[in-house]
Write an enzyme that holds these catalytic residues in place. Structure first.
Site, mmCIF file in Angstrom:
data_model
loop_
_atom_site.group_PDB
_atom_site.id
_atom_site.type_symbol
_atom_site.label_atom_id
_atom_site.label_comp_id
_atom_site.label_asym_id
_atom_site.label_seq_id
_atom_site.Cartn_x
_atom_site.Cartn_y
_atom_site.Cartn_z
ATOM 1 C CB ILE A 75 11.901 -1.148 2.525
ATOM 2 C CG1 ILE A 75 12.663 -2.224 1.761
ATOM 3 C CG2 ILE A 75 12.751 0.105 2.745
ATOM 4 C CD1 ILE A 75 12.965 -1.854 0.320
ATOM 5 N N GLY A 115 3.064 2.839 4.795
ATOM 6 C CA GLY A 115 4.352 3.429 5.121
ATOM 7 C C GLY A 115 5.480 2.435 4.984
ATOM 8 C CG HIS A 116 5.074 -1.327 4.217
ATOM 9 N ND1 HIS A 116 3.869 -1.067 4.832
ATOM 10 C CD2 HIS A 116 4.841 -2.359 3.361
ATOM 11 C CE1 HIS A 116 2.954 -1.900 4.374
ATOM 12 N NE2 HIS A 116 3.518 -2.699 3.474
ATOM 13 C CB ALA A 117 8.641 -0.447 -0.393
ATOM 14 N NE ARG A 136 3.528 -0.798 -0.170
ATOM 15 C CZ ARG A 136 3.299 -1.930 -0.805
ATOM 16 N NH1 ARG A 136 2.310 -2.675 -0.446
ATOM 17 N NH2 ARG A 136 4.101 -2.351 -1.753
#
Length: 136
Positions: free
Chosen positions: A124, A52-54, A99
């Site tokens: 992020i 749940g981030h980049a 992802r």
């Protein structure tokens, strides 16, 4: 701009014998970047969603060291799902790709090799911010 098409599978060498198998990674030979950090997650509930981030700068190489799971990649324009279930086959996720990891089998172990040490400022964590940053 980063694209999910730039995220590639990496297959590691296997050394097998009647005593079992050995797989290894070496920075200059089998890793697409210098590995600076290794971590793994385990005891993951089947219904959990992780990631749940980049990342802004960091590359990651993700393996199913045990069990299986899916990785949903999203570049803001398109998405695809990659299924991992072989400890020799990992996914290289480049910077700028959102992802999420999900659909964990019982006993899954997620092994991640990263290009940098942990840096909270490289994440992020908000999908709307990710989309906003991609459009500017």
């Amino acid at each position: 701009m980063a694209s999910i098409d730039d995220c590639k599978m990496v297959e590691l060498k296997k050394v097998g014998s009647d005593k079992g198998s050995l797989t290894f990674i070496e920075n200059e030979e089998s890793a697409p970047f210098d590995v600076k950090r290794v971590y793994f997650t385990y005891d993951i509930p089947t219904e959990a969603v992780r990631g749940g981030h980049a990342h802004i700068e960091q590359h990651e190489l993700v393996f199913a060291a045990s069990g299986s799971f899916e990785i949903v990649l999203d570049d803001g324009n398109k998405a695809k799902t990659v299924f991992l279930n072989n400890p020799r086959k990992g996914l290289h996720i480049i910077p700028g790709i959102w992802r999420e990891l999900k659909s964990f089998s019982t006993g899954s172990v997620v092994l991640v090799m990263a290009s940098d040490a942990y840096d909270e400022d490289d994440y992020i964590m908000d999908y709307n911010q990710f989309i906003h940053d991609r459009s500017n």
